[in-house]
Design a protein around this motif. Sequence first.
Motif, PDB file in Angstrom:
ATOM      1  N   PHE A 175      25.337 -34.641  10.578  1.00  0.00           N
ATOM      2  CA  PHE A 175      26.673 -35.214  10.730  1.00  0.00           C
ATOM      3  C   PHE A 175      26.719 -36.203  11.888  1.00  0.00           C
ATOM      4  CE2 PHE A 175      30.773 -35.433  12.775  1.00  0.00           C
ATOM      5  CZ  PHE A 175      31.679 -35.514  11.736  1.00  0.00           C
ATOM      6  N   THR A 176      27.336 -37.355  11.648  1.00  0.00           N
ATOM      7  CA  THR A 176      27.732 -38.273  12.719  1.00  0.00           C
ATOM      8  C   THR A 176      29.078 -38.867  12.313  1.00  0.00           C
ATOM      9  OG1 THR A 176      26.730 -40.269  11.775  1.00  0.00           O
ATOM     10  CG2 THR A 176      25.320 -38.911  13.205  1.00  0.00           C
ATOM     11  N   PRO A 177      29.901 -39.269  13.272  1.00  0.00           N
ATOM     12  CA  PRO A 177      31.177 -39.905  12.914  1.00  0.00           C
ATOM     13  C   PRO A 177      30.993 -41.150  12.048  1.00  0.00           C
ATOM     14  CG  PRO A 177      31.197 -39.232  15.211  1.00  0.00           C
ATOM     15  CD  PRO A 177      29.787 -39.033  14.723  1.00  0.00           C
ATOM     16  N   ALA A 178      29.907 -41.889  12.292  1.00  0.00           N
ATOM     17  CA  ALA A 178      29.667 -43.099  11.505  1.00  0.00           C
ATOM     18  C   ALA A 178      29.412 -42.754  10.037  1.00  0.00           C
ATOM     19  CB  ALA A 178      28.486 -43.872  12.084  1.00  0.00           C
ATOM     20  N   LYS A 179      28.585 -41.732   9.797  1.00  0.00           N
ATOM     21  CA  LYS A 179      28.323 -41.303   8.418  1.00  0.00           C
ATOM     22  C   LYS A 179      29.594 -40.770   7.776  1.00  0.00           C
ATOM     23  CE  LYS A 179      23.521 -39.999   9.422  1.00  0.00           C
ATOM     24  NZ  LYS A 179      22.588 -38.854   9.582  1.00  0.00           N
ATOM     25  N   GLN A 180      30.375 -40.036   8.551  1.00  0.00           N
ATOM     26  CA  GLN A 180      31.632 -39.489   8.038  1.00  0.00           C
ATOM     27  C   GLN A 180      32.562 -40.605   7.570  1.00  0.00           C
ATOM     28  OE1 GLN A 180      34.324 -38.055  11.006  1.00  0.00           O
ATOM     29  NE2 GLN A 180      35.071 -36.370   9.729  1.00  0.00           N
ATOM     30  N   GLN A 181      32.659 -41.653   8.379  1.00  0.00           N
ATOM     31  CA  GLN A 181      33.527 -42.780   8.038  1.00  0.00           C
ATOM     32  C   GLN A 181      32.982 -43.548   6.842  1.00  0.00           C
ATOM     33  OE1 GLN A 181      34.062 -45.548  11.261  1.00  0.00           O
ATOM     34  NE2 GLN A 181      35.851 -46.510  10.328  1.00  0.00           N
ATOM     35  N   ARG A 182      31.670 -43.729   6.812  1.00  0.00           N
ATOM     36  CA  ARG A 182      31.053 -44.469   5.713  1.00  0.00           C
ATOM     37  C   ARG A 182      31.243 -43.741   4.384  1.00  0.00           C
ATOM     38  NH1 ARG A 182      26.788 -45.509   8.296  1.00  0.00           N
ATOM     39  NH2 ARG A 182      25.436 -43.827   7.566  1.00  0.00           N
ATOM     40  N   GLN A 183      31.182 -42.415   4.423  1.00  0.00           N
ATOM     41  CA  GLN A 183      31.368 -41.615   3.213  1.00  0.00           C
ATOM     42  C   GLN A 183      32.830 -41.460   2.802  1.00  0.00           C
ATOM     43  OE1 GLN A 183      29.800 -37.669   3.504  1.00  0.00           O
ATOM     44  NE2 GLN A 183      27.690 -38.275   3.173  1.00  0.00           N
ATOM     45  N   LYS A 184      33.732 -41.768   3.772  1.00  0.00           N
ATOM     46  CA  LYS A 184      35.148 -41.429   3.577  1.00  0.00           C
ATOM     47  C   LYS A 184      35.292 -39.932   3.303  1.00  0.00           C
ATOM     48  CE  LYS A 184      36.700 -45.972   1.940  1.00  0.00           C
ATOM     49  NZ  LYS A 184      35.463 -46.681   2.259  1.00  0.00           N
ATOM     50  N   SER A 185      34.596 -39.138   4.119  1.00  0.00           N
ATOM     51  CA  SER A 185      34.604 -37.687   3.945  1.00  0.00           C
ATOM     52  C   SER A 185      36.018 -37.140   4.139  1.00  0.00           C
ATOM     53  CB  SER A 185      33.661 -37.016   4.951  1.00  0.00           C
ATOM     54  OG  SER A 185      33.804 -35.613   4.927  1.00  0.00           O
ATOM     55  N   PRO A 186      36.465 -36.235   3.283  1.00  0.00           N
ATOM     56  CA  PRO A 186      37.796 -35.651   3.436  1.00  0.00           C
ATOM     57  C   PRO A 186      37.845 -34.566   4.514  1.00  0.00           C
ATOM     58  CG  PRO A 186      36.718 -34.696   1.534  1.00  0.00           C
ATOM     59  CD  PRO A 186      35.794 -35.770   2.050  1.00  0.00           C
ATOM     60  N   TYR A 187      36.678 -34.269   5.119  1.00  0.00           N
ATOM     61  CA  TYR A 187      36.612 -33.190   6.102  1.00  0.00           C
ATOM     62  C   TYR A 187      36.590 -33.749   7.515  1.00  0.00           C
ATOM     63  CZ  TYR A 187      35.054 -31.063   1.763  1.00  0.00           C
ATOM     64  OH  TYR A 187      34.962 -30.670   0.448  1.00  0.00           O
ATOM     65  N   GLN A 188      37.166 -33.002   8.436  1.00  0.00           N
ATOM     66  CA  GLN A 188      37.239 -33.445   9.818  1.00  0.00           C
ATOM     67  C   GLN A 188      35.909 -33.295  10.548  1.00  0.00           C
ATOM     68  OE1 GLN A 188      40.291 -31.445  12.045  1.00  0.00           O
ATOM     69  NE2 GLN A 188      39.818 -32.492  13.975  1.00  0.00           N
ATOM     70  N   HIS A 189      35.157 -32.246  10.221  1.00  0.00           N
ATOM     71  CA  HIS A 189      33.936 -31.922  10.968  1.00  0.00           C
ATOM     72  C   HIS A 189      32.673 -31.966  10.108  1.00  0.00           C
ATOM     73  CE1 HIS A 189      36.722 -30.448  14.031  1.00  0.00           C
ATOM     74  NE2 HIS A 189      37.281 -29.701  13.111  1.00  0.00           N
ATOM     75  N   LEU A 190      32.785 -32.356   8.856  1.00  0.00           N
ATOM     76  CA  LEU A 190      31.670 -32.243   7.917  1.00  0.00           C
ATOM     77  C   LEU A 190      31.542 -33.498   7.062  1.00  0.00           C
ATOM     78  CD1 LEU A 190      32.620 -28.674   6.634  1.00  0.00           C
ATOM     79  CD2 LEU A 190      30.734 -29.180   8.205  1.00  0.00           C
ATOM     80  N   LEU A 191      30.332 -33.724   6.574  1.00  0.00           N
ATOM     81  CA  LEU A 191      30.121 -34.732   5.550  1.00  0.00           C
ATOM     82  C   LEU A 191      30.362 -34.108   4.181  1.00  0.00           C
ATOM     83  CD1 LEU A 191      26.796 -36.335   6.882  1.00  0.00           C
ATOM     84  CD2 LEU A 191      29.153 -37.060   7.334  1.00  0.00           C
ATOM     85  N   LYS A 192      30.406 -34.931   3.172  1.00  0.00           N
ATOM     86  CA  LYS A 192      30.601 -34.417   1.812  1.00  0.00           C
ATOM     87  C   LYS A 192      29.397 -33.561   1.414  1.00  0.00           C
ATOM     88  CE  LYS A 192      33.361 -38.309   0.073  1.00  0.00           C
ATOM     89  NZ  LYS A 192      33.392 -39.423  -0.907  1.00  0.00           N
ATOM     90  N   PRO A 193      29.643 -32.387   0.831  1.00  0.00           N
ATOM     91  CA  PRO A 193      28.524 -31.536   0.399  1.00  0.00           C
ATOM     92  C   PRO A 193      27.935 -32.020  -0.920  1.00  0.00           C
ATOM     93  CG  PRO A 193      30.595 -30.487  -0.163  1.00  0.00           C
ATOM     94  CD  PRO A 193      30.948 -31.766   0.572  1.00  0.00           C
ATOM     95  N   LYS A 194      26.636 -31.795  -1.068  1.00  0.00           N
ATOM     96  CA  LYS A 194      25.947 -32.146  -2.309  1.00  0.00           C
ATOM     97  C   LYS A 194      25.530 -30.855  -3.006  1.00  0.00           C
ATOM     98  CE  LYS A 194      24.184 -36.416  -0.255  1.00  0.00           C
ATOM     99  NZ  LYS A 194      22.991 -37.202   0.107  1.00  0.00           N
ATOM    100  N   ALA A 195      25.947 -30.707  -4.239  1.00  0.00           N
ATOM    101  CA  ALA A 195      25.715 -29.452  -4.956  1.00  0.00           C
ATOM    102  C   ALA A 195      24.410 -29.429  -5.741  1.00  0.00           C
ATOM    103  CB  ALA A 195      26.883 -29.194  -5.915  1.00  0.00           C
ATOM    104  N   GLY A 196      23.704 -30.558  -5.820  1.00  0.00           N
ATOM    105  CA  GLY A 196      22.534 -30.651  -6.692  1.00  0.00           C
ATOM    106  C   GLY A 196      21.438 -29.652  -6.360  1.00  0.00           C
ATOM    107  N   GLY A 197      21.072 -29.538  -5.075  1.00  0.00           N
ATOM    108  CA  GLY A 197      19.993 -28.631  -4.685  1.00  0.00           C
ATOM    109  C   GLY A 197      20.335 -27.184  -4.965  1.00  0.00           C
ATOM    110  N   VAL A 198      21.570 -26.794  -4.671  1.00  0.00           N
ATOM    111  CA  VAL A 198      22.017 -25.424  -4.929  1.00  0.00           C
ATOM    112  C   VAL A 198      22.011 -25.144  -6.430  1.00  0.00           C
ATOM    113  CG1 VAL A 198      23.997 -23.869  -4.823  1.00  0.00           C
ATOM    114  CG2 VAL A 198      23.367 -25.219  -2.823  1.00  0.00           C
ATOM    115  N   THR A 199      22.474 -26.102  -7.221  1.00  0.00           N
ATOM    116  CA  THR A 199      22.502 -25.926  -8.675  1.00  0.00           C
ATOM    117  C   THR A 199      21.095 -25.710  -9.219  1.00  0.00           C
ATOM    118  OG1 THR A 199      24.454 -27.343  -8.832  1.00  0.00           O
ATOM    119  CG2 THR A 199      23.223 -26.960 -10.851  1.00  0.00           C
ATOM    120  N   LEU A 200      20.133 -26.512  -8.747  1.00  0.00           N
ATOM    121  CA  LEU A 200      18.755 -26.369  -9.221  1.00  0.00           C
ATOM    122  C   LEU A 200      18.165 -25.024  -8.822  1.00  0.00           C
ATOM    123  CD1 LEU A 200      17.357 -29.942  -8.478  1.00  0.00           C
ATOM    124  CD2 LEU A 200      17.754 -28.917 -10.721  1.00  0.00           C
TER     125      LEU A 200
END
Length: 301
Positions: free
Chosen positions: A186-211
Amino acid sequence: MFHFLPAPLIGILASILMLLNILLWVPILLGASVIKLLLPFKAVRLLIDPLLLRIAEAWIAGNSAWMRLTQKLDWQVSGIQDLSPRQWYLVVCNHQSWVDILVLQHVLNRRIPLLKFFLKKELIWVPIMGLAWWALEFPFMRRHSEAYLKQHPEARGKDAATTRKACEKYALVPTSVMNFLEGTRFTPAKQQRQKSPYQHLLKPKAGGVTLALDAMGEKFGAVLDITIVYPQGRPTFTQFLMGRVSRVVVQARTLPVPEATPAPGQSHEQALRETVQQWVNQLWADKDALISRINANKNTL
């Protein structure tokens, strides 16, 4: 013991002790791995794999020892009392710093089976450590952007095959499959670039868990959800080595493994993907709220 030293000297001492611990255990680890490579039989694997895990646990215990010698850390940990080293776990966690790996290993060592991380393929070339990760059969994944995957869909399939192959091996001996759902720190820059809806987190990716669930879902006894918070702010690895991190908050909770029930005309794979994505989104919303509560009341768990 060495907390009285100036920060630069603590950093040098911690680095030396960390390197010596690596040089002690990695050759032993590689020696056992070569035997398994030369004798690729199930009986040999069932004998060598537990030995490799014991070696890795001793290595982690050595890391904990030099951390105790050089770091004056206030550990505030909860939720790990009823874990078992004889059960398969799917472990998920937020990701803020390279320090997260040492924190997770220190807190969970010998409480659950050895954590197996999904690593970027380039990390296999890291001196010494790349060989150690190979010996412990950490999956090495190629990471591509969504734009690249749209143009080269076969690349997505290669990572899926790598995950399934690794999980087939993990089915023989209790294992903890570790996944940082954000995919990067996590970095604030990545958070802003992703437009993450979370205050302290980046968007989660479910692909690895699904596999992982698709490959060995019936083996997992539980999901272990870990939240790490550094109340003083996200540290760099150098800051950690120099003793400039005084407090770490770790909260764990054990959750049931998500299960998918396909709708009429829907494949199990599609149902699982949709179920896991919804589950991950709710998990991340809960985690974001938890981090806010911890930061708002920094003197309690």
